[in-house]
Motif scaffolding. Structure first.
Motif, short mmCIF file in Angstrom:
data_model
loop_
_atom_site.label_atom_id
_atom_site.label_comp_id
_atom_site.label_asym_id
_atom_site.label_seq_id
_atom_site.Cartn_x
_atom_site.Cartn_y
_atom_site.Cartn_z
N ASN A 148 0.76 -1.26 0.08
CA ASN A 148 -0.13 0.12 -0.08
C ASN A 148 0.91 1.37 0.06
N LEU A 149 2.10 1.16 0.61
CA LEU A 149 3.03 2.35 0.61
C LEU A 149 3.70 2.53 -0.79
N GLN A 150 3.87 1.45 -1.24
CA GLN A 150 4.37 1.47 -3.02
C GLN A 150 3.20 2.21 -3.73
N ASN A 151 2.04 1.80 -3.58
CA ASN A 151 0.96 2.31 -4.36
C ASN A 151 0.71 3.85 -4.02
N LEU A 152 1.09 4.42 -2.89
CA LEU A 152 0.88 5.66 -2.60
C LEU A 152 1.84 6.62 -3.44
N LYS A 153 3.06 6.05 -3.88
CA LYS A 153 3.99 6.98 -4.28
C LYS A 153 3.43 7.25 -6.03
N ALA A 154 2.82 6.46 -6.50
CA ALA A 154 2.75 7.03 -7.97
C ALA A 154 1.62 6.14 -8.74
N GLY A 155 1.02 6.46 -9.76
CA GLY A 155 0.40 5.63 -10.57
C GLY A 155 -1.20 5.57 -10.16
N PRO A 156 -2.02 4.81 -10.91
CA PRO A 156 -3.34 5.01 -10.87
C PRO A 156 -3.88 4.46 -9.59
N ALA A 157 -3.28 3.76 -8.71
CA ALA A 157 -3.71 3.15 -7.41
C ALA A 157 -3.30 4.26 -6.34
N MET A 158 -2.76 5.32 -6.57
CA MET A 158 -2.69 6.19 -5.54
C MET A 158 -3.73 6.79 -5.01
N ALA A 159 -4.68 7.36 -5.75
CA ALA A 159 -5.96 7.89 -5.42
C ALA A 159 -6.93 6.91 -4.49
#
Length: 291
Positions: A148-159
């Protein structure tokens, strides 16, 4: 720990036109030095109350809420980006405006507080006599970070991750500190601390998760910058890490310590929040930094 602090030690401190920090200051009659504690997500300065009280007989103790956390300011993102570099500037201004003698200062920084402290130390090696950091991500190494921290950094999963975290405030505050620890290693934090995090979660249009998400949106840039500047890091540094850290693996801390030739202490059975799980160890680390 049974130490308690006086609520009169907590107040507000303006560091710029846009930012007023809620801070705690515990003053000693004859301080052997000063310690400044920097919290992580989703904490507030209340994380340090008992630790601060345990140290206040010998040291002047400071802690503050980062912008976006607790009761500190939450400027609009066009005025303040919440990036690690922005937090480094907040730290620099706080030390200067609070008239802290850097030659007698230990900074103890965890999680989101640690990279700003090191970014500042790169620019100002004499900002502290010693810095203690742990359980954070100094480098862009996604493989050592929770998904979940990886996904917060960038990309469509962030929001999407940000929205889920905002919806799950109560679950986060209930379980974030002990997630991933075996049942016998779980620990409680004070109701006062939980209530303070809950009260400070949302101010105006920005939540603590929003501030955390803005920080992460700039994280890779500031990690990469820090890595290119490692040779300039001259401030005495110690790295400590919870062996059972679920969010950021111990390999991240080991690499940092090896590359800057810092002492590395791995804490067996401890998770991402050593200062909450084993506060006596944090007190000991601070005292040792002044020897």
């Amino acid at each position: 720990m049974s130490h308690r602090t006086n609520d009169n030690s907590i107040g507000f401190f303006e560091i710029s036109e846009d930012i007023t920090l809620r801070r705690m200051v515990l003053r000693s009659a004859r301080p052997r030095g000063t310690v400044l504690f920097l919290h992580g997500f989703p904490e507030t300065l209340y994380a340090w109350k008992d630790i601060g009280a345990a140290l206040a007989g010998d040291y002047e103790v400071h802690a503050f809420d980062w912008p976006g956390y607790g009761l500190s300011s939450r400027p609009a993102v066009d005025r303040f980006s919440y990036a690690p570099t922005d937090y480094a500037h907040v730290l620099d201004r706080y030390i200067a405006k609070a008239d802290i003698d850097a030659s007698r200062l230990t900074i103890y920084a965890t999680d989101i507080g640690a990279l700003p402290a090191l970014l500042l130390a790169v620019e100002k090696p004499d900002i502290a006599r010693a810095i203690i950091v742990g359980d954070f991500a100094p480098f862009n190494r996604p493989q050592f970070m929770a998904e979940n921290l990886q996904n917060l950094k960038a990309g469509p999963a962030m929001a999407q991750v940000r929205a889920i975290m905002n919806r799950n405030r109560d679950e986060i505050l209930e379980n974030v500190f002990t997630r991933g620890l075996p049942k016998e290693a779980r620990f409680d934090v004070s109701q006062e601390f939980r209530d303070d995090m809950s009260r400070g979660w949302s101010h105006g249009a920005m939540t603590t998760v929003d501030a955390f998400s803005h920080y992460y949106s700039h994280f890779t840039r500031d990690q990469d910058h820090f890595e290119t500047q490692l040779a300039r890091l001259k401030t005495p540094l110690k790295v400590i890490w919870g062996e059972k850290d679920l969010y950021i693996k111990k390999e991240m801390g080991a690499e940092l310590a090896e590359r800057v030739r810092a002492e590395f202490t791995l804490l067996p059975g401890i998770g991402h929040y050593p200062h909450l799980q084993h506060p006596e160890g944090t007190v000991d680390e601070v005292r040792a930094s002044f020897r």
